[in-house]
Write an enzyme that holds these catalytic residues in place. Structure first.
Site, PDB file in Angstrom:
ATOM      1  N   ASP A 171       0.842  -5.804  12.984  1.00 34.60           N
ATOM      2  CA  ASP A 171      -0.476  -6.068  13.573  1.00 34.60           C
ATOM      3  C   ASP A 171      -1.475  -6.577  12.534  1.00 34.60           C
ATOM      4  O   ASP A 171      -2.407  -7.293  12.889  1.00 34.60           O
ATOM      5  CB  ASP A 171      -1.051  -4.775  14.164  1.00 34.60           C
ATOM      6  CG  ASP A 171      -0.075  -4.028  15.035  1.00 34.60           C
ATOM      7  OD1 ASP A 171      -0.335  -3.900  16.227  1.00 34.60           O
ATOM      8  OD2 ASP A 171       0.973  -3.573  14.523  1.00 34.60           O
TER       9      ASP A 171
ATOM     10  N   GLU B  36      -4.581  -6.944   2.228  1.00 34.02           N
ATOM     11  CA  GLU B  36      -3.321  -7.578   2.601  1.00 34.02           C
ATOM     12  C   GLU B  36      -3.243  -9.052   2.232  1.00 34.02           C
ATOM     13  O   GLU B  36      -2.158  -9.566   1.929  1.00 34.02           O
ATOM     14  CB  GLU B  36      -3.058  -7.389   4.095  1.00 34.02           C
ATOM     15  CG  GLU B  36      -2.629  -5.983   4.496  1.00 34.02           C
ATOM     16  CD  GLU B  36      -3.766  -4.977   4.628  1.00 34.02           C
ATOM     17  OE1 GLU B  36      -4.939  -5.387   4.494  1.00 34.02           O
ATOM     18  OE2 GLU B  36      -3.493  -3.797   4.871  1.00 34.02           O
TER      19      GLU B  36
ATOM     20  N   PHE C 253       1.893  -2.517   8.996  1.00 33.79           N
ATOM     21  CA  PHE C 253       2.099  -2.794  10.413  1.00 33.79           C
ATOM     22  C   PHE C 253       1.964  -4.308  10.618  1.00 33.79           C
ATOM     23  O   PHE C 253       1.044  -4.920  10.063  1.00 33.79           O
ATOM     24  CB  PHE C 253       1.058  -2.067  11.277  1.00 33.79           C
ATOM     25  CG  PHE C 253       1.222  -0.568  11.293  1.00 33.79           C
ATOM     26  CD1 PHE C 253       1.878   0.063  12.348  1.00 33.79           C
ATOM     27  CD2 PHE C 253       0.747   0.205  10.253  1.00 33.79           C
ATOM     28  CE1 PHE C 253       2.044   1.442  12.349  1.00 33.79           C
ATOM     29  CE2 PHE C 253       0.904   1.590  10.254  1.00 33.79           C
ATOM     30  CZ  PHE C 253       1.561   2.215  11.310  1.00 33.79           C
TER      31      PHE C 253
ATOM     32  N   GLU D 240       0.835  -1.195   0.000  1.00 35.02           N
ATOM     33  CA  GLU D 240       0.000   0.000   0.000  1.00 35.02           C
ATOM     34  C   GLU D 240       0.872   1.247   0.000  1.00 35.02           C
ATOM     35  O   GLU D 240       1.709   1.417   0.889  1.00 35.02           O
ATOM     36  CB  GLU D 240      -0.915  -0.029   1.229  1.00 35.02           C
ATOM     37  CG  GLU D 240      -1.903  -1.195   1.157  1.00 35.02           C
ATOM     38  CD  GLU D 240      -2.344  -1.707   2.516  1.00 35.02           C
ATOM     39  OE1 GLU D 240      -2.207  -0.981   3.503  1.00 35.02           O
ATOM     40  OE2 GLU D 240      -2.811  -2.861   2.571  1.00 35.02           O
TER      41      GLU D 240
ATOM     42  N   HIS E 146      -1.854  -1.100  16.377  1.00 32.46           N
ATOM     43  CA  HIS E 146      -0.743  -0.624  15.534  1.00 32.46           C
ATOM     44  C   HIS E 146       0.584  -0.617  16.283  1.00 32.46           C
ATOM     45  O   HIS E 146       1.495   0.124  15.910  1.00 32.46           O
ATOM     46  CB  HIS E 146      -1.010   0.815  15.057  1.00 32.46           C
ATOM     47  CG  HIS E 146      -1.928   0.935  13.875  1.00 32.46           C
ATOM     48  ND1 HIS E 146      -3.249   0.590  13.920  1.00 32.46           N
ATOM     49  CD2 HIS E 146      -1.719   1.376  12.616  1.00 32.46           C
ATOM     50  CE1 HIS E 146      -3.811   0.828  12.740  1.00 32.46           C
ATOM     51  NE2 HIS E 146      -2.909   1.304  11.925  1.00 32.46           N
TER      52      HIS E 146
HETATM   53  C1  LIG Z   1      -5.875  -3.753   7.534  1.00 34.46           C
HETATM   54  C2  LIG Z   1      -5.255  -2.405   7.462  1.00 34.46           C
HETATM   55  N1  LIG Z   1      -4.482  -2.108   6.412  1.00 34.46           N
HETATM   56  C3  LIG Z   1      -3.887  -0.902   6.304  1.00 34.46           C
HETATM   57  C4  LIG Z   1      -4.072   0.044   7.269  1.00 34.46           C
HETATM   58  C5  LIG Z   1      -3.394   1.398   7.177  1.00 34.46           C
HETATM   59  N2  LIG Z   1      -4.381   2.399   6.819  1.00 34.46           N
HETATM   60  C6  LIG Z   1      -5.034   3.115   7.748  1.00 34.46           C
HETATM   61  S1  LIG Z   1      -6.199   4.109   7.096  1.00 34.46           S
HETATM   62  C7  LIG Z   1      -5.827   3.601   5.529  1.00 34.46           C
HETATM   63  C8  LIG Z   1      -6.577   4.159   4.374  1.00 34.46           C
HETATM   64  C9  LIG Z   1      -8.045   3.842   4.441  1.00 34.46           C
HETATM   65  O1  LIG Z   1      -8.688   4.403   3.343  1.00 34.46           O
HETATM   66  P1  LIG Z   1     -10.264   4.501   3.293  1.00 34.46           P
HETATM   67  O2  LIG Z   1     -10.863   3.180   3.622  1.00 34.46           O
HETATM   68  O3  LIG Z   1     -10.641   5.089   2.001  1.00 34.46           O
HETATM   69  O4  LIG Z   1     -10.662   5.452   4.503  1.00 34.46           O
HETATM   70  P2  LIG Z   1     -10.324   6.995   4.664  1.00 34.46           P
HETATM   71  O5  LIG Z   1      -8.976   7.092   5.293  1.00 34.46           O
HETATM   72  O6  LIG Z   1     -10.394   7.641   3.343  1.00 34.46           O
HETATM   73  O7  LIG Z   1     -11.373   7.496   5.598  1.00 34.46           O
HETATM   74  C10 LIG Z   1      -4.804   2.666   5.548  1.00 34.46           C
HETATM   75  C11 LIG Z   1      -4.236   2.023   4.362  1.00 34.46           C
HETATM   76  C12 LIG Z   1      -4.873  -0.314   8.375  1.00 34.46           C
HETATM   77  N3  LIG Z   1      -5.062   0.510   9.385  1.00 34.46           N
HETATM   78  N4  LIG Z   1      -5.468  -1.525   8.424  1.00 34.46           N
END
Ligand SMILES: Cc1ncc(C[n+]2csc(CCOP(=O)(O)OP(=O)(O)O)c2C)c(N)n1
Ligand SMILES: Cc1ncc(C[n+]2csc(CCOP(=O)(O)OP(=O)(O)O)c2C)c(N)n1
Ligand SMILES: [Mg+2]
Ligand SMILES: [Mg+2]
Lengths: 333, 322, 333, 322
Positions: free
Chosen positions: A95, A70, A93, A29, A139
């Site tokens: 986690d 993932e 992460f 990502e 996290h």
């Molecule tokens: C399973 C997982 N993968 C990656 C992340 C890291 N991460 C946190 S927010 C995010 C983006 C999420 O995008 P979206 O669903 O469009 O929500 P927005 O932030 O736009 O509200 C990512 C990749 C995470 N917290 N959990």
């Protein structure tokens, strides 16, 4: 030799290997800085800055931004590894292993064995561990004990920038699946790091402090705490030997046992878990294979059996730190 | 009928080999000499055969727990498979994998997979290799109706669309996942429709009709080879045996399998189609029947006579170097 | 008291609690015997026969067949547990945790802590473990070390039919999330099992053989091997004490340490893993807290660091068994 | 405009509270006194507010890492939230959870969730509780465009259809998942279309229009309450701030956020709609503005002054009994 950060050392390792071998690809990502935006390319430079700039040199065909899926990332990495590429897949992460364990646990780790030695899965999963980032329970974990317990995986825990580069290059060149765990609180630490490529073999511990009075086994960020305590205790003429296994699978048990044979005393400091930790594993191995060398109880300095709390005062108390390590050492001298 | 008579005979040989392999395993298993669980593919032969018909050795497939048919269709050695299923050292996986883990990377077979829904995320990886290397190979995943609901399968489809990967997602809808009906467990009106909503062409075909499956597979494979991205196929099928050998199948109507064997047998359907077309004579098919039978006979007797792994094999093949 | 199988004991526990408490619901693949078929209802009786008959008494509203989507099963179970039900979710094989770890690891286990004590997640995950079924690498694992390491979870390993019933009833009545691990090779073992409901509290080990010469800690199927070896060695006047912790989290360390204090010798037999196992965890705890009681090295009898192989000859060699246990005991006498 | 003026004022108060909460956090965060990461919901207020508008305390919602807006809309105590975000003992979660884990089970808020795509599988559980008890409550999950691709989300949708669960899947498409565009990561033509293919009604609405979202939510909630099963809503939205506080946002065109604030602000749009309708006067809104400002001020000063957890709190709340 130039002084470089852990982050930069990792970035160099990736760039070296991508230059050297066209089969090396990176996926995860935002590893290419975020595709599909309206602004600059590579603005993000990877979630933790490690993959910064790679897309400019190697292109989107080899530095692959993915959706937030993932399991598909890890499965795709396993699948391309078994068909000839050398993927470096990023799990932002550690986690998040909860949403993608199967392709690691039941697939990549087992292919070679299940298929009677006919598969090769040169996969590297880069991921981040560690509490102290105020990022709370989902996290901040360090589940390397779990990866260590999975046959078929190699597990790498660089504690400094120099090791980070050499171990990552080894991980990429290695023909077995490797879990490479970067500590979030080490990214900005610096060390002398050669510009050229070099490898640090797996299964060879580093002795970061030598001493005859007590052996401390420490991994990742904990090595810094151990060194700090060793330096402090030297003033009292207590000579602490610090062993950093660098890889927990394979484990350099020989170096640990050699050290314990000299000191007769063993303390382990480990962020992985309170139960079934890597520290407990090493303690048990020593209690089985070097029992007669022990002059005192083994001491384990571990996090409590709790999730990682958010509030800084609690999180700081959660992390196994120098104070508890020092007390543990003193308790068996 | 766009295939030559040689091609039709090749297809028949594959289907017949799968059928004979599975029916023979059914009988052998009853003797108690086969360790563990086996899941038979009998009834679904047209799907594996048609999908793999145009694939080369360097194309890849990922399979399921019900993988014998896919393996044979992809060119795995039948003797090696039988040895593996009996847990012999000379088996395709040295006796370490068994029925649920047959793999043959030299033939592009990425493995049967005992994790339901396991293949698609691996197949997109093989497709990525193809894309990075630009070698025009394709990757196919097989998944059942039950497996079609797994989250990883949807993730794989989305990833394939996003990265425009050269792969085809094949869904074999045989009506059941273990004892649970597809009509219950698949909430969507159709598996193909659900795949299409991910942004790729998807077709539903009658999986008992070799030619229907072949047409769909050929289109999907061509699309993938040409760099146009993924597609999906839902093929309806019937499972002649229980979920696994030993399954009493009381969740099926009493005459359901007998009826299926009578009216929905892809093999007799194919036999009828090709002999009626005049391209192939019944005699030619009977010759193949005899050859296949002899091969399976000798595979079974070879497997029965073969040695198990050596005890030291327990510790090998975990790592290349450790 | 009637003799009943482990399977039947579990079935009775489920039926008792469903009768007693309308909030208890069961969910999983084929637990209601397979919905949507063309034949009999409940023909399957659950994949391993444990839930047989329940749908007839409690209906499809409370005995819920699900699609093969383990993350959704575990997530749904966690979600209904935190909103008032007491779900018993079945994970057919523990190996499948790879596709559904997150709702257990990052959600159910952590709700209470993350939410400052305001959540209650009375979830039971029933699952099966164990090699010996000739089911190969992806259907034969025993990853209870992993669950044991997760703060917030309780981990239960019944070794016999009597314990199975009492522990499952406790698990269902317990207000914390519980992982309940049934060994595939114990389903047909029998014991005296009362017809009525009873509970066995968590964190209380059972001493299945008493002896003064050596302590053996064993869990699940391994308890039978330990008892067998203890009985055999008695003929040579070697008195083995066998401790079955029954739950690894919470762990009854007191009973173990009391036994080791008496015997001075400790052997552990454990099917969970070669590295970071529950056995290593207990060994480390003893080496830390009862070091001076130890008269000899601790011995661990574990599977090798390999996936579970298919061929019977290999699988039998994989499983930690009585012969290796006996040799380990003799080696420290 | 089917809402009464009291209802419109209530909706405005909620939206304004969220906006003020978030903009104030943006400023407070710059002082360095807030531990960890915060993800601001500013720009998306109409969605949370409209979706939660008809929900009662016993209805449930599951949220995301960007959860402040959902929490406020569901009725969580604003002071308690602020205390939590500052890591204080009196916070909604005792300072143990922080911004990414705010929960309030007494108000049917199942928690922000730092696992992307975490809410839907939990929400179907809450919906199952409702179904088993027959209490006509509903459960709503919020998921982003990035999260909409997660396998668990698809599994949840299928399960909800199969079990006919009373829930609504809300997808907030704000164009980005971290730095990655939704146009890249969502392979499907639309998130709503993909949901529909799972076998449920799904609508796409303009998420900057409170009334459009409210109409869609009302329909989905009514459907769920009446036992007719799940549905889905895709609401397009804009993120006024970075992914997290500290994000330099160079992956967005230089004037993108400024433009969004000018032309796609749900709050000014709502203000315009309701004052033009004559149901509400600008003065009424200004009064609310002042009240909200005072509340947030006092929440912040309260949080700044409050005590952190006691060190012993580290070990509590892991189990009810151990
Ligand atoms: C399973 C997982 N993968 C990656 C992340 C890291 N991460 C946190 S927010 C995010 C983006 C999420 O995008 P979206 O669903 O469009 O929500 P927005 O932030 O736009 O509200 C990512 C990749 C995470 N917290 N959990
Ligand atoms: C992740 C996972 N869940 C459950 C199982 C147990 N299981 C094995 S096969 C099967 C049914 C699969 O059904 P389907 O996908 O329709 O394939 P079919 O058996 O019909 O070929 C199940 C539930 C498994 N092996 N893996
Ligand atoms: Mg099926
Ligand atoms: Mg988004």
């Amino acid at each position: 030799m130039a002084t470089k950060s852990y982050r930069q050392a990792l970035n160099e390792a990736l760039a070296h290997e991508m230059r050297r071998d066209p089969d090396v690809v990176i996926m995860g990502e935002d590893v290419a800085g975020g595709a599909g935006g309206t602004g600059e390319v590579d603005a993000y430079g990877g979630p933790l800055g490690v993959t910064k700039g790679l897309i400019h040199e190697f292109g989107a065909g080899r530095v692959i931004d993915t959706p937030i899926t993932e399991s598909a990332i890890m499965g795709m990495a396993a699948g391309c590894a078994m068909t000839g590429l050398r993927p470096v897949a990023e799990l932002m992460f550690a986690d998040f292993l909860g949403v993608c364990l199967d392709p690691i646990y039941n697939q990549a780790a087992k292919f070679r064995y299940m298929f009677g030695g006919k598969a090769r899965t040169p996969l590297v999963v880069r991921t981040t561990i560690g509490a102290g980032f105020r990022a709370a329970a989902q996290h901040s974990q360090s589940p390397y004990h779990l990866f260590t317990s999975i046959p078929g995986l190699k597990v790498v825990l660089p504690s400094n920038a120099y090791d980070a580069k050499g171990l990552l290059i080894q991980a990429i060149r290695d023909d077995d699946p490797v879990i490479f765990l970067e500590h979030k609180l080490l990214y900005d630490t610096v060390a002398e790091v050669p510009d050229e490529a070099y490898v640090i073999p797996f299964g060879e511990a580093a002795i970061t402090r030598t001493g005859k009075d007590v052996t401390v086994v420490a991994m990742s960020r904990m090595v810094h705490f151990a060194n700090e305590v060793a330096d402090r205790l030297l003033a009292e003429r207590i000579a602490v030997e610090v062993v950093d296994p660098r890889t927990t699978s394979p484990l350099d048990l020989d170096t640990i046992i050699e050290s314990v044979s000299k000191t007769g005393r063993l303390v382990l400091i480990d962020e992985s878990a309170n139960r079934c930790s890597v520290a407990a594993d090493i303690a048990a191995l020593v209690a089985e294979h070097a029992f007669t060398a022990l002059k005192a109880p083994i001491r384990l300095v571990l996090p409590p059996h709790t999730p990682v709390p958010f509030a800084p005062i609690l999180e700081d108390a959660y992390i196994p730190g120098p104070a508890r390590l020092e007390a543990a050492i003193r308790s068996i001298l | 009928m766009q295939l030559t008579s040689d091609e039709l005979l090749r297809a028949y040989r594959t289907m017949k080999s799968i059928r004979e392999f599975e029916e023979r395993l059914h009988a052998e298993n009853a003797t108690g000499d086969i360790p563990g669980f086996i899941h038979l593919y009998a009834g679904q032969e047209a799907i594996a055969t048609a999908v793999c018909f145009d694939l080369g050795t360097r194309d890849h497939i990922g399979s399921t727990h019900r993988g014998h048919g896919h393996s044979i269709a992809k060119g795995c050695d039948i003797r090696g498979m039988m040895l593996e299923i009996f847990g012999r050292r000379a088996g395709l996986c040295g006796g370490k994998g068994g029925s649920m883990h047959i793999a043959d990377l030299d033939h592009g077979m990425l493995g049967a997979n005992a994790i339901v829904g396991g293949a698609p995320i691996l197949a997109i990886g093989a497709a990525l290799t193809s894309k990075v290397r630009g070698d025009r190979t394709v990757a196919i995943s097989f998944t059942g109706d039950g497996g079609s609901n797994q989250g990883t399968v949807f993730e794989a489809m989305n990833m394939a669309v996003v990265l425009k990967l050269p792969c085809v997602f094949v869904f074999e809808n045989n009506g059941y996942g273990e004892a649970t009906g597809a009509s219950y467990a698949v909430g969507a009106p159709s598996i193909a429709g659900r795949a299409a909503a991910f942004g790729m062409p998807a077709t539903a075909v009658d999986g008992t009709d070799f030619f229907a499956v072949h047409d769909a597979a050929r289109a999907g494979i061509a699309r993938a080879r040409n760099g146009e991205g993924p597609s999906a196929i839902e093929a309806t099928a019937v499972r002649f045996h229980g979920h696994f050998e030993g399954d009493a199948q009381r969740y099926r109507a009493r005459d359901e399998t007998a009826n299926c064997r009578r009216s929905m047998d892809c093999l007799s359907r194919f036999r009828g189609q090709v002999t009626q077309s005049g391209l192939v004579s019944p005699g030619q098919l009977e010759l193949i029947d005899a050859e296949v039978l002899a091969l399976i006979d000798s595979a079974v007797s070879g497997a029965r006579a073969a040695a198990p792994p050596a005890i030291d094999d327990l510790l090998t093949d975990v790592y290349l170097a450790y």
